[in-house]
Motif scaffolding. Structure first.
Motif: not given
Length: 70
Positions: A21-37
């Motif tokens: 969900n959007s919360q999980v995606k935002k949490h992972l993004e804040n940790l540095g997990f970005i598509v293409g990384s």
């Protein structure tokens, strides 16, 4: 594509997709997990993983690691 939980230790991979969900995606993004990384699994124990992403070491649970596709 396979979940991060099945990645070989020490091998570098690219993040292809992040599910959840959007919360999980935002949490992972804040940790540095970005598509293409780039991401490298440092160690794994019972599905929980320690990864190297964006020059940082981060420990994540098995549940979160299964949402990251490489």
């Amino acid at each position: 594509m396979i979940p991060l939980t099945f990645a070989n230790i020490g091998q570098e991979h690219k993040i292809q997709r992040i599910s959840g969900n959007s919360q999980v995606k935002k949490h992972l993004e804040n940790l540095g997990f970005i598509v293409g990384s780039d991401i490298t699994v440092i160690s794994s124990l019972s599905g929980n993983v320690i990864v190297n992403v964006k020059e940082s070491r981060i420990a994540i649970s098995k549940e979160l690691a299964q949402k990251i596709m490489i």
